[in-house]
Design an enzyme around this catalytic site. Structure first.
Site, PDB file in Angstrom:
ATOM      1  N   GLN A 127       0.901  -1.168   0.000  1.00 30.84           N
ATOM      2  CA  GLN A 127       0.000   0.000   0.000  1.00 30.84           C
ATOM      3  C   GLN A 127       0.929   1.204   0.000  1.00 30.84           C
ATOM      4  O   GLN A 127       1.495   1.553   1.024  1.00 30.84           O
ATOM      5  CB  GLN A 127      -0.911  -0.017   1.226  1.00 30.84           C
ATOM      6  CG  GLN A 127      -1.694   1.288   1.442  1.00 30.84           C
ATOM      7  CD  GLN A 127      -2.547   1.700   0.257  1.00 30.84           C
ATOM      8  OE1 GLN A 127      -3.251   0.888  -0.330  1.00 30.84           O
ATOM      9  NE2 GLN A 127      -2.466   2.961  -0.149  1.00 30.84           N
ATOM     10  N   GLN A 129       0.308   4.508  -1.458  1.00 26.04           N
ATOM     11  CA  GLN A 129      -0.190   5.861  -1.238  1.00 26.04           C
ATOM     12  C   GLN A 129      -0.267   6.096   0.270  1.00 26.04           C
ATOM     13  O   GLN A 129      -0.663   5.171   0.983  1.00 26.04           O
ATOM     14  CB  GLN A 129      -1.586   6.035  -1.866  1.00 26.04           C
ATOM     15  CG  GLN A 129      -1.979   7.490  -2.040  1.00 26.04           C
ATOM     16  CD  GLN A 129      -3.409   7.672  -2.557  1.00 26.04           C
ATOM     17  OE1 GLN A 129      -4.242   6.798  -2.439  1.00 26.04           O
ATOM     18  NE2 GLN A 129      -3.681   8.806  -3.137  1.00 26.04           N
ATOM     19  N   GLY A 261     -10.691   0.557  -0.321  1.00 24.96           N
ATOM     20  CA  GLY A 261     -10.197   0.239  -1.651  1.00 24.96           C
ATOM     21  C   GLY A 261      -9.005   1.098  -1.988  1.00 24.96           C
ATOM     22  O   GLY A 261      -8.794   2.144  -1.362  1.00 24.96           O
ATOM     23  N   MET A 262      -8.224   0.645  -2.947  1.00 22.35           N
ATOM     24  CA  MET A 262      -7.079   1.428  -3.433  1.00 22.35           C
ATOM     25  C   MET A 262      -7.017   1.248  -4.939  1.00 22.35           C
ATOM     26  O   MET A 262      -6.998   0.118  -5.437  1.00 22.35           O
ATOM     27  CB  MET A 262      -5.793   0.944  -2.753  1.00 22.35           C
ATOM     28  CG  MET A 262      -4.536   1.644  -3.263  1.00 22.35           C
ATOM     29  SD  MET A 262      -4.542   3.428  -2.863  1.00 22.35           S
ATOM     30  CE  MET A 262      -3.625   4.057  -4.278  1.00 22.35           C
ATOM     31  N   ASN A 264      -5.213   1.016  -7.482  1.00 27.18           N
ATOM     32  CA  ASN A 264      -4.036   0.631  -8.247  1.00 27.18           C
ATOM     33  C   ASN A 264      -4.457   0.322  -9.687  1.00 27.18           C
ATOM     34  O   ASN A 264      -5.385  -0.447  -9.906  1.00 27.18           O
ATOM     35  CB  ASN A 264      -3.355  -0.567  -7.583  1.00 27.18           C
ATOM     36  CG  ASN A 264      -2.881  -0.219  -6.183  1.00 27.18           C
ATOM     37  OD1 ASN A 264      -2.270   0.828  -5.971  1.00 27.18           O
ATOM     38  ND2 ASN A 264      -3.195  -1.059  -5.202  1.00 27.18           N
ATOM     39  N   HIS A 287     -16.114   4.006  -6.768  1.00 23.06           N
ATOM     40  CA  HIS A 287     -15.146   5.038  -6.409  1.00 23.06           C
ATOM     41  C   HIS A 287     -13.760   4.721  -6.984  1.00 23.06           C
ATOM     42  O   HIS A 287     -13.146   5.555  -7.645  1.00 23.06           O
ATOM     43  CB  HIS A 287     -15.080   5.147  -4.879  1.00 23.06           C
ATOM     44  CG  HIS A 287     -14.065   6.114  -4.371  1.00 23.06           C
ATOM     45  ND1 HIS A 287     -14.359   7.417  -4.045  1.00 23.06           N
ATOM     46  CD2 HIS A 287     -12.733   5.971  -4.143  1.00 23.06           C
ATOM     47  CE1 HIS A 287     -13.262   8.029  -3.641  1.00 23.06           C
ATOM     48  NE2 HIS A 287     -12.258   7.172  -3.679  1.00 23.06           N
ATOM     49  N   GLU A 288     -13.300   3.511  -6.761  1.00 25.27           N
ATOM     50  CA  GLU A 288     -11.949   3.154  -7.255  1.00 25.27           C
ATOM     51  C   GLU A 288     -11.913   3.171  -8.776  1.00 25.27           C
ATOM     52  O   GLU A 288     -10.925   3.592  -9.380  1.00 25.27           O
ATOM     53  CB  GLU A 288     -11.513   1.792  -6.700  1.00 25.27           C
ATOM     54  CG  GLU A 288     -11.573   1.641  -5.174  1.00 25.27           C
ATOM     55  CD  GLU A 288     -10.954   2.790  -4.401  1.00 25.27           C
ATOM     56  OE1 GLU A 288     -10.045   3.466  -4.927  1.00 25.27           O
ATOM     57  OE2 GLU A 288     -11.392   3.033  -3.254  1.00 25.27           O
ATOM     58  N   HIS A 291     -11.477   6.643 -10.072  1.00 26.24           N
ATOM     59  CA  HIS A 291     -10.079   7.104 -10.012  1.00 26.24           C
ATOM     60  C   HIS A 291      -9.327   6.809 -11.317  1.00 26.24           C
ATOM     61  O   HIS A 291      -8.282   7.403 -11.558  1.00 26.24           O
ATOM     62  CB  HIS A 291      -9.337   6.413  -8.875  1.00 26.24           C
ATOM     63  CG  HIS A 291      -9.430   7.099  -7.547  1.00 26.24           C
ATOM     64  ND1 HIS A 291      -9.100   8.426  -7.353  1.00 26.24           N
ATOM     65  CD2 HIS A 291      -9.775   6.619  -6.321  1.00 26.24           C
ATOM     66  CE1 HIS A 291      -9.244   8.735  -6.068  1.00 26.24           C
ATOM     67  NE2 HIS A 291      -9.658   7.649  -5.412  1.00 26.24           N
ATOM     68  N   GLU A 310      -9.354  12.959  -4.561  1.00 21.32           N
ATOM     69  CA  GLU A 310     -10.498  12.363  -3.851  1.00 21.32           C
ATOM     70  C   GLU A 310     -11.791  13.147  -4.034  1.00 21.32           C
ATOM     71  O   GLU A 310     -12.863  12.551  -4.154  1.00 21.32           O
ATOM     72  CB  GLU A 310     -10.170  12.169  -2.372  1.00 21.32           C
ATOM     73  CG  GLU A 310      -8.980  11.220  -2.121  1.00 21.32           C
ATOM     74  CD  GLU A 310      -9.165   9.816  -2.711  1.00 21.32           C
ATOM     75  OE1 GLU A 310     -10.313   9.427  -3.011  1.00 21.32           O
ATOM     76  OE2 GLU A 310      -8.143   9.121  -2.882  1.00 21.32           O
ATOM     77  N   TYR A 375     -12.279  14.352   0.685  1.00 24.95           N
ATOM     78  CA  TYR A 375     -13.313  13.601  -0.019  1.00 24.95           C
ATOM     79  C   TYR A 375     -14.615  14.389  -0.105  1.00 24.95           C
ATOM     80  O   TYR A 375     -15.163  14.609  -1.178  1.00 24.95           O
ATOM     81  CB  TYR A 375     -13.614  12.294   0.727  1.00 24.95           C
ATOM     82  CG  TYR A 375     -12.507  11.268   0.680  1.00 24.95           C
ATOM     83  CD1 TYR A 375     -12.588  10.198  -0.192  1.00 24.95           C
ATOM     84  CD2 TYR A 375     -11.404  11.365   1.507  1.00 24.95           C
ATOM     85  CE1 TYR A 375     -11.594   9.241  -0.243  1.00 24.95           C
ATOM     86  CE2 TYR A 375     -10.398  10.410   1.460  1.00 24.95           C
ATOM     87  CZ  TYR A 375     -10.495   9.346   0.577  1.00 24.95           C
ATOM     88  OH  TYR A 375      -9.506   8.416   0.526  1.00 24.95           O
ATOM     89  N   ARG A 544      -9.629  -2.472   8.676  1.00 23.99           N
ATOM     90  CA  ARG A 544     -10.004  -1.288   7.911  1.00 23.99           C
ATOM     91  C   ARG A 544     -10.148  -0.094   8.850  1.00 23.99           C
ATOM     92  O   ARG A 544     -10.991  -0.083   9.752  1.00 23.99           O
ATOM     93  CB  ARG A 544     -11.328  -1.562   7.173  1.00 23.99           C
ATOM     94  CG  ARG A 544     -11.716  -0.459   6.226  1.00 23.99           C
ATOM     95  CD  ARG A 544     -12.952  -0.827   5.426  1.00 23.99           C
ATOM     96  NE  ARG A 544     -13.372   0.299   4.609  1.00 23.99           N
ATOM     97  CZ  ARG A 544     -14.504   0.340   3.919  1.00 23.99           C
ATOM     98  NH1 ARG A 544     -15.319  -0.697   3.951  1.00 23.99           N
ATOM     99  NH2 ARG A 544     -14.809   1.386   3.202  1.00 23.99           N
ATOM    100  N   MET A 545      -9.316   0.931   8.620  1.00 20.81           N
ATOM    101  CA  MET A 545      -9.241   2.051   9.567  1.00 20.81           C
ATOM    102  C   MET A 545     -10.568   2.776   9.728  1.00 20.81           C
ATOM    103  O   MET A 545     -10.882   3.270  10.815  1.00 20.81           O
ATOM    104  CB  MET A 545      -8.153   3.027   9.119  1.00 20.81           C
ATOM    105  CG  MET A 545      -6.770   2.406   9.183  1.00 20.81           C
ATOM    106  SD  MET A 545      -5.484   3.580   8.778  1.00 20.81           S
ATOM    107  CE  MET A 545      -5.634   3.654   7.003  1.00 20.81           C
ATOM    108  N   LYS A 546     -11.333   2.843   8.652  1.00 17.25           N
ATOM    109  CA  LYS A 546     -12.638   3.507   8.716  1.00 17.25           C
ATOM    110  C   LYS A 546     -13.517   2.903   9.808  1.00 17.25           C
ATOM    111  O   LYS A 546     -14.373   3.587  10.365  1.00 17.25           O
ATOM    112  CB  LYS A 546     -13.329   3.365   7.354  1.00 17.25           C
ATOM    113  CG  LYS A 546     -14.686   3.994   7.279  1.00 17.25           C
ATOM    114  CD  LYS A 546     -15.337   3.789   5.935  1.00 17.25           C
ATOM    115  CE  LYS A 546     -16.683   4.505   5.905  1.00 17.25           C
ATOM    116  NZ  LYS A 546     -17.436   4.176   4.674  1.00 17.25           N
TER     117      LYS A 546
END
Ligand code: BES
Ligand code: ZN
Length: 593
Positions: A127, A129, A261-262, A264, A287-288, A291, A310, A375, A544-546
């Protein structure tokens, strides 16, 4: 020296890297990645070349012809790591660095077999970013520089490697028990979008250009959950122009993945908490995917312009949602976002510099100030510009913006110059300066109305005066509408009311983590014992930090839940990603007793 990214020692007077060639082996026993990378420069150069590194152990630096290149490693700085300064002999175009990663590379997470669904094989993922590529790659670790790459990755034979790139050929056996997989990424990307994951992986095709990767135990569920991705890609293409990355594959990671999500490129990374079993959380995929235009084609120049990535992406995500499911569904998503924004502004304080869009983060760790502000405040500002000029004009503007800046990095100032040229007067009319440069949420923030949404909020706000949803009403709500309802309930409830809610809404057993976590936040904050077991299971598994932030936050409210939090964290901490661990520590530091 021209230093233009506060989080990188990239010097824009020096040659940029244009291509990377990796030859790396993934060593699960030692938890190291080791091998070499060859950097190709945009022009033959001489003299100093500054690269970012963090924790890397450099073995040698040579030209591609094998001549050794002098180098010097600067002092280790806590956020930035250390500058690796090479002194290039005249005419150097390629540099080969042999190295291995350090012991606590924050850009990598190594999982023991017990932390995977299959429980038989280890797993690793990257990870990068915002600024962690430097913990695996000596590079100009700034989004102002874009590279293409080729990679040869050697992994244990039983495991599969995937990257943010296309595979090349078939894996070949190398030394005993290992095999080497090749990748090519022909489109230029910033370093933070380089990504690698290695584990016991299987895949299922979802359409002509999309496939999902996951552990064998989860791959069927993942294929079902994300089956609708192709119509999503097509809706996005109609609004933002052709999908330029060839494939849109997804990888479902083990539950310790610290994000939802990320993005990539070619391989979005996703948390398994999206596998709700009812396709209700695919907005994260949306969302991803978005991006792919806003972020991956048009990239923030530095983390001071992170809102460009974002904010535009959340706005785009909700436009795609609206195109697929209608304005009511989009309004619900805007409402959920607004709650998150207000919560972040409250956490930082309404006059905190971390609530501005265009930030000044020199000396600040971007991970420490990650929040909903870029965001949600960012997307509200984009929506305000849209409302100011009307949708038709704004849609033309967005396409022009993507076309003009694709495969480049932009600053807020460059964006606003472009806005002024394309939509003269719109920025001033919207009050752009206040939005971009002042803290808090301006009073002219757009509101997205919908009759059903207002009824749900009113019902929740009437809780204290005895208002309760009727069974038929409950049954008619989408999962997102139920989430809005829960978000507007009082944060602490008497035991009997918790019991009523759980009995009527069957909350503790939910597989939708958005709903489950919102409920557990209320229930734990209410010291409601029947959910303690479920909360423990979630916190021992999910990184998941959220979700960690509100759950550990709610546990801080009562003496016995604080004790529970400490007990759970002691057991869970070794399995959390360093980032997740840091978030929990910062929450628990604020406990009263
Ligand atoms: N790019 C972000 C994740 C990220 C941001 C990682 C900054 C590291 C530093 C990703 O696109 C994202 O925003 N993920 C969200 C999804 C949500 C907004 C739908 C997440 O993880 O919750
Ligand atoms: Zn994002």
């Amino acid at each position: 020296m021209s230093r233009s990214d506060p989080h990188s020692c990239f010097d824009s007077a020096q040659a940029r890297t244009t291509h990377l060639d990796f030859d790396l082996a993934v060593d699960f026993d030692r938890r190291r990645v080791a091998g070499q990378v060859m950097l190709t420069l945009e022009r033959p150069s001489s003299g100093p070349l500054d690269l970012d590194t963090k924790g890397l152990v450099i073995a040698s630096v040579r030209t591609d012809g094998g001549r050794s290149i002098a180098y010097e490693t600067g002092a280790e700085e806590p956020i930035l790591g250390s500058r690796l300064r090479l002194t290039l002999p005249a005419g150097t175009e390629k540099v080969v660095i042999a190295y291995e990663t350090g012991a606590d590379a924050i850009g990598l997470q190594w999982l023991a077999p017990e932390q995977t669904a299959g429980r038989r094989h280890p797993f690793m993922f990257t990870q990068f970013q915002p600024i962690h590529a430097r913990t695996m790659i000596p590079c100009q670790d700034t989004p102002m520089v874009r590279v293409t790459y080729d990679a040869a990755i050697t992994v244990p034979e039983a495991l599969t490697a995937v990257m943010s790139a296309g595979p090349v050929g078939e894996p070949v056996g190398s030394e005993a028990g290992m095999r080497t997989v090749r990748f090519a990424m022909p489109q230029a990307i910033p370093s933070y979008l380089i990504a690698l994951a290695v584990g016991d992986l299987a895949s299922r095709d979802l359409g002509p250009r999309a496939r999902v990767w996951a552990e064998p135990a989860t791959v069927e569920a993942a294929a079902w959950e994300f089956a609708g991705v192709e119509p999503m890609i097509q809706a996005a293409e109609r609004m933002f122009g052709p999908y330029e990355w060839d494939r849109y594959d997804m990888l479902v990671l083990p539950p310790s993945f610290p994000y939802g999500g990320m993005e990539n490129p070619r391989l979005t990374f996703l948390t398994p908490t999206l596998l709700a079993g009812d396709r209700s959380l695919v907005d994260v995929v949306c969302h991803e995917l978005a991006h792919s235009w806003t972020g991956n084609l048009v990239t923030n120049a530095t983390m001071d312009h992170f809102w460009l990535n974002e904010g535009f992406t959340v706005w785009a995500e909700r436009r795609i949602l609206e195109a697929l499911h209608g304005p009511e569904a989009a309004a619900v998503s805007w409402a959920i976002g607004r709650v998150a924004l207000d919560e972040s502004v409250k956490r930082f304080g309404a006059d905190s510099p971390f609530t501005v869009l265009r930030t000044h983060l020199e000396g600040v760790d971007p991970d420490d100030v990650y929040s909903s502000v870029p965001y949600e405040k960012g997307s509200l500002f984009v929506a305000l510009l849209e409302r100011t000029v009307g949708r038709e004009k704004f849609d033309r503007f967005i396409r022009a913006y993507i076309e003009r800046f694709h495969f480049t990095s932009v600053t807020t100032e460059e964006l606003m110059d472009f806005v002024e040229r394309q939509l003269p007067g719109a920025a001033a009319k919207a009050g752009a300066d206040e939005w971009l440069n002042r803290p808090g949420v301006p009073a002219n923030a757009p509101v997205f109305r919908s009759a059903s949404l207002e009824a749900i909020v009113a019902l929740a706000e009437g809780w204290a005066t005895g208002a309760r949803p009727a069974p038929a009403q409950l049954a008619s709500w989408s999962p997102s509408e139920l989430l809005v309802y829960l978000q507007h309930l009082p944060r602490q409830l008497p035991e009997a009311e918790c019991r009523w809610l759980d009995a009527e809404l069957k909350l503790t057993g939910r597989g939708n983590y958005e709903i489950l976590v919102e409920w557990l936040t209320v229930a734990l904050g209410s010291d409601y014992e029947p959910v303690f077991g479920r909360a423990r299971d979630v916190l021992l598994k999910v990184g998941r930090m959220k979700y960690l932030r509100p759950l550990y936050g709610a546990l801080g409210r009562h003496p016995r839940t604080r004790a529970l939090a400490r007990e759970i964290f002691a057991a869970a901490a070794p399995t959390y990603h360093t980032l997740s661990r840091r978030v929990v520590e910062s929450v628990m530091e604020k406990y009263d007793g």
